[in-house]
Write a protein that holds these residues in place. Sequence first.
Motif, PDB file in Angstrom:
ATOM      1  N   HIS A  56       0.843  -1.200   0.000  1.00 50.64           N
ATOM      2  CA  HIS A  56       0.000   0.000   0.000  1.00 50.64           C
ATOM      3  C   HIS A  56       0.879   1.250   0.000  1.00 50.64           C
ATOM      4  CE1 HIS A  56       0.713  -0.744   4.271  1.00 50.64           C
ATOM      5  NE2 HIS A  56       0.203   0.432   4.593  1.00 50.64           N
ATOM      6  N   HIS A  89       1.348   3.856   2.080  1.00 54.31           N
ATOM      7  CA  HIS A  89       1.932   4.500   3.266  1.00 54.31           C
ATOM      8  C   HIS A  89       3.457   4.468   3.212  1.00 54.31           C
ATOM      9  CE1 HIS A  89      -2.103   3.667   5.497  1.00 54.31           C
ATOM     10  NE2 HIS A  89      -2.147   4.762   4.754  1.00 54.31           N
ATOM     11  N   HIS A 132       5.915   1.676   3.879  1.00 60.86           N
ATOM     12  CA  HIS A 132       5.840   0.488   3.012  1.00 60.86           C
ATOM     13  C   HIS A 132       6.338   0.808   1.601  1.00 60.86           C
ATOM     14  CE1 HIS A 132       3.603  -1.845   6.016  1.00 60.86           C
ATOM     15  NE2 HIS A 132       3.352  -0.623   6.440  1.00 60.86           N
ATOM     16  N   HIS A 176      -7.229  -2.258   5.872  1.00 61.23           N
ATOM     17  CA  HIS A 176      -6.377  -1.124   6.218  1.00 61.23           C
ATOM     18  C   HIS A 176      -6.790   0.047   5.335  1.00 61.23           C
ATOM     19  CE1 HIS A 176      -2.690   0.323   8.127  1.00 61.23           C
ATOM     20  NE2 HIS A 176      -2.160   0.663   6.964  1.00 61.23           N
ATOM     21  N   ASP A 206      -0.083  -4.365   5.940  1.00 65.70           N
ATOM     22  CA  ASP A 206      -0.715  -3.804   7.137  1.00 65.70           C
ATOM     23  C   ASP A 206      -2.155  -4.264   7.126  1.00 65.70           C
ATOM     24  OD1 ASP A 206       1.474  -2.461   8.041  1.00 65.70           O
ATOM     25  OD2 ASP A 206       0.712  -0.441   7.630  1.00 65.70           O
TER      26      ASP A 206
HETATM   27 NI    NI Z   1      -0.072   1.365   6.603  1.00 64.52          NI
END
Ligand code: NI
Length: 262
Positions: free
Chosen positions: A81, A83, A86, A142, A176
Amino acid sequence: MRKPILFILFLILFFSFLLSFPLQAAEIGKEVKITYLGHAAFRFISPKGVVLYIDPFLMGNPKTPPELKSVEKADLILVTHGHGDHLGDTLTIAEKTNAKIVAMPELGRYLTRKGAKQVIGMNKGGTYTSHGIAITMVHALHSSSVTEGDQVIYTGEPAGFVLRFENGFTLYHAGDTGLFGDMKIIGELYQPEVSILPIGSHFTMDPREAAYAAKLLGSKYVIPIHYGTFPVLTGTVEDFQKWMKAIPQTKVLAVKVGETIQ
Ligand code: NI
Ligand code: MN
């Protein structure tokens, strides 16, 4: 007269029992080299030498050892993802190594806009095979976005990955995620030998929930990740191991950062 035979039988059984321990250890990963780079970041080297990264948050990662921060060779980069912890150094590594980036289409578009040359957009439930490695994108509970200044850019849904290497070794990286019931389906359908699960809480499952996830997945081994990197990620391996006592069929592999297992 029969006693020596029984004794020899006992010896054979005893030694084959002893021998099974190193064999079991050697079985882990079946020649796939797994290196934990801290937080959610991993490097996998397949039996044929294909180098695959998942969530390569390295330069800014306080847990990544200095010698593993810079990447010289990569064939595939999988991003769960958008974020920052990551997505990490995905763009830099892809530019340097010419690696293909595999991600959700919206995140892929974002990366293409930022200059990535080879992006494979895929979605949940789909499988993309590259270099003999089957990559299945699966659900994660998430959110997914990139923050630039005061702007929040939506990057599609978050995901997890199931990898099936050319030797059949199968692994699940949950990304996540919170706990969700379909982990049972992931376990039954793909039968990952190793499941990599976040335990840090706050943004993901905590140790208790991760142990429940391990029960649903039924893997031989679980690797706990996404804890302790930042103070807010309070889950600990000790606590996870405590909850995992109720699931004796699954062993906890508390892989140290920088450690490689086969
Ligand atoms: Ni995350
Ligand atoms: Mn995260």
